[in-house]
Design a protein around this motif. Structure first.
Motif, PDB file in Angstrom:
ATOM      1  N   UNK A  53      35.288  40.801-104.054  1.00  2.00           N
ATOM      2  CA  UNK A  53      35.023  41.832-103.151  1.00  2.00           C
ATOM      3  C   UNK A  53      34.489  43.088-103.836  1.00  2.00           C
ATOM      4  N   UNK A  54      34.543  43.142-105.085  1.00  2.00           N
ATOM      5  CA  UNK A  54      34.202  44.437-105.703  1.00  2.00           C
ATOM      6  C   UNK A  54      32.545  44.470-105.596  1.00  2.00           C
ATOM      7  N   UNK A  55      31.853  43.313-105.640  1.00  2.61           N
ATOM      8  CA  UNK A  55      30.400  43.306-105.586  1.00  2.61           C
ATOM      9  C   UNK A  55      29.925  42.999-104.070  1.00  2.61           C
ATOM     10  N   UNK A  56      30.725  42.322-103.205  1.00  2.86           N
ATOM     11  CA  UNK A  56      30.280  42.116-101.960  1.00  2.86           C
ATOM     12  C   UNK A  56      31.471  42.782-100.820  1.00  2.86           C
ATOM     13  N   UNK A  57      31.076  44.076-100.365  1.00  2.00           N
ATOM     14  CA  UNK A  57      31.838  44.819 -99.959  1.00  2.00           C
ATOM     15  C   UNK A  57      32.168  44.355 -98.392  1.00  2.00           C
ATOM     16  N   UNK A  58      33.231  44.710 -97.463  1.00  2.00           N
ATOM     17  CA  UNK A  58      33.358  44.318 -96.632  1.00  2.00           C
ATOM     18  C   UNK A  58      32.956  45.570 -95.542  1.00  2.00           C
ATOM     19  N   UNK A  59      32.613  46.445 -95.806  1.00  2.00           N
ATOM     20  CA  UNK A  59      32.089  47.660 -95.195  1.00  2.00           C
ATOM     21  C   UNK A  59      31.504  47.282 -93.784  1.00  2.00           C
ATOM     22  N   UNK A  60      30.649  46.370 -93.798  1.00  2.00           N
ATOM     23  CA  UNK A  60      29.642  45.930 -92.669  1.00  2.00           C
ATOM     24  C   UNK A  60      30.209  44.673 -91.980  1.00  2.00           C
ATOM     25  N   UNK A  61      31.522  44.435 -92.200  1.00  3.04           N
ATOM     26  CA  UNK A  61      32.129  43.301 -91.543  1.00  3.04           C
ATOM     27  C   UNK A  61      31.917  43.150 -90.074  1.00  3.04           C
ATOM     28  N   UNK A  62      32.042  44.226 -89.457  1.00  2.57           N
ATOM     29  CA  UNK A  62      31.835  44.153 -87.962  1.00  2.57           C
ATOM     30  C   UNK A  62      30.597  45.313 -87.351  1.00  2.57           C
ATOM     31  N   UNK A  63      29.734  44.976 -88.351  1.00  2.00           N
ATOM     32  CA  UNK A  63      28.427  45.512 -87.871  1.00  2.00           C
ATOM     33  C   UNK A  63      27.969  44.860 -86.597  1.00  2.00           C
ATOM     34  N   UNK A  64      27.656  45.685 -85.505  1.00  4.55           N
ATOM     35  CA  UNK A  64      27.471  45.392 -84.249  1.00  4.55           C
ATOM     36  C   UNK A  64      25.874  44.350 -84.103  1.00  4.55           C
ATOM     37  N   UNK A  65      26.113  43.315 -83.548  1.00  2.00           N
ATOM     38  CA  UNK A  65      24.885  42.630 -83.359  1.00  2.00           C
ATOM     39  C   UNK A  65      23.896  43.413 -82.410  1.00  2.00           C
TER      40      UNK A  65
END
Length: 403
Positions: A53-65
């Motif tokens: 997770x340090x290299x693959x962040x979840x910040x965009x997990x809910x980025x809208x389509x």
């Protein structure tokens, strides 16, 4: 509104599995234009991303389509929320946000709510058992999970329909192409839900109860909730409730769908209900409700031999990993007699789903009710099943059944 990109996205989302197969068979990662992301489709690669997770962040997990219009965003601006939530947070913030949810969905809490879940499941089946037909999504699958998670959070049953509806509308607003007037209406429904949740935040601070809403408040503040606290807590509750009912609703729909598409397996389950836990795992593996989440690279990395710069977006496809031929024999075959493996339907690692036991128990209660009371259940003829075009909560729009 340009419909062509949305038409291609719909086609992908209604049946993503052929795309997944091609991606697994292609060297390296595949760029998926419909999602504007690199597709991570192999089991080993998905697990590698989730381990780092340090290299693959979840910040965009809910980025809208689909980005809502300015008018819809203006309506949302009058509501609450818009703060980091557990699925979009990393590191220490993620641990802080996750801890009260893990406590609130502990095995003891799940066990305590099971009699209520069983009672409500039976009562919902009672409403249609004598009719000879039902549309299962509206009569059952969209109702039980909301009632159960609402009970754990501490919502009044009278507020549940509005909260569940608001969750569905939030998903539509972010993941479906809507005309502007419909976007505005959806945003108004979301804001109405948020105001209901804010009312609970204020009420539970004044009079705490033995419920998850009170625990979440205590995890954020030990004093009167400020406006910022209220925004944080509403975002937290909204995310928890949506995850807690939409995912399980989808799982109920896809599980029953595939069992009835394979009548011999349905008959086997009715004859041998001890197979229900294995059937749940196979259904979750075979057609994963939450198909995947986006991740974004925090630094240049190499994955599956593909060099990715910092800021690259990936779609980490749990549904694709669960059909990986190198991990599952006959991966594209639905088979409830399969020995359950460690699939990725509920994620993996620090972001694994804290509500997975609750979801499994609701599916177990559902299948026990349906196999015992409606063994003659079958898919209605001349009512083709259409899957909702979303990667977040994959399920049938409607599921018409006869017996």
């Amino acid at each position: 509104m340009d419909r062509e990109p949305h038409a291609r996205l719909d086609e992908l989302q209604r049946d993503p599995y052929p795309h997944y197969t091609r991606a697994r068979q292609t060297e390296g990662l595949t760029r998926l234009a419909e999602l504007d992301a690199w597709l991570v489709a192999r089991d080993a690669d998905v697990r590698e991303v989730l381990r780092r997770p340090e290299e693959f962040s979840s910040a965009v997990a809910l980025l809208p389509d689909v980005m809502p219009s300015p008018a819809a965003l203006a309506v949302l601006g009058g509501g609450f929320g818009g703060r980091p939530v557990v699925v979009t947070a990393d590191g220490a913030q993620h641990q802080q946000l996750r801890a009260p949810i893990v406590r609130g969905l502990s095995p003891a809490r799940v066990t305590a709510v099971l009699p209520y879940a069983a009672e409500r499941a039976a009562a919902l089946v009672d409403t249609f058992v004598k009719d000879g037909h039902v549309e299962l999504m509206s009569a059952y699958a969209k109702r039980l999970p909301g009632e159960v998670i609402g009970r754990i959070v501490g919502l009044d049953p009278a507020d549940l329909p509005g909260v569940v509806h608001g969750g569905l509308r939030a998903e539509e607003l972010l993941f479906r192409p809507l005309e502007e007037d419909e976007q505005i209406a959806a945003a108004e429904d979301v804001v109405a839900m948020q105001r209901t949740l804010d009312r609970y935040v204020r009420a539970r601070y004044d009079q705490p109860r033995e419920d998850l809403c009170s625990e979440l408040i205590a995890s954020v503040t030990d004093g009167p909730p400020t406006l910022e606290h209220r925004h944080q807590l509403v975002a937290h509750l909204q995310n928890l409730l949506i995850a807690g009912h939409l995912t399980t609703t989808a799982l109920i729909g896809t599980t029953v769908l595939h069992l009835l598409r394979h009548p011999r397996q349905w008959e086997l389950l009715c004859a041998e209900p001890d197979r229900i836990p294995a059937a749940i795992e196979e259904a979750a593996r075979y057609d994963t409700a939450l198909q995947g989440f986006r991740r974004i690279t925090t630094r240049p990395v190499t994955l599956a031999g593909t060099e990715l710069p910092a800021g690259a977006t990936l779609f980490v496809a749990f549904g694709a990993a669960n059909r990986d031929e190198t991990r599952y024999a006959r991966a594209d075959t639905f088979d409830i007699t399969r020995t359950p493996g460690r699939h990725l339907a509920f994620g993996f690692g620090v972001h694994s789903c804290p509500g997975s036991q609750l979801a499994r128990e609701q599916l177990r209660v559902t299948l026990e009710e349906l196999t015992r009371r409606l063994p003659g259940l079958r898919l209605a003829e001349h009512r083709p099943v259409t899957m909702r075009p979303t990667m977040i909560h994959r399920s049938p729009y409607a599921l018409h059944l006869n017996w």
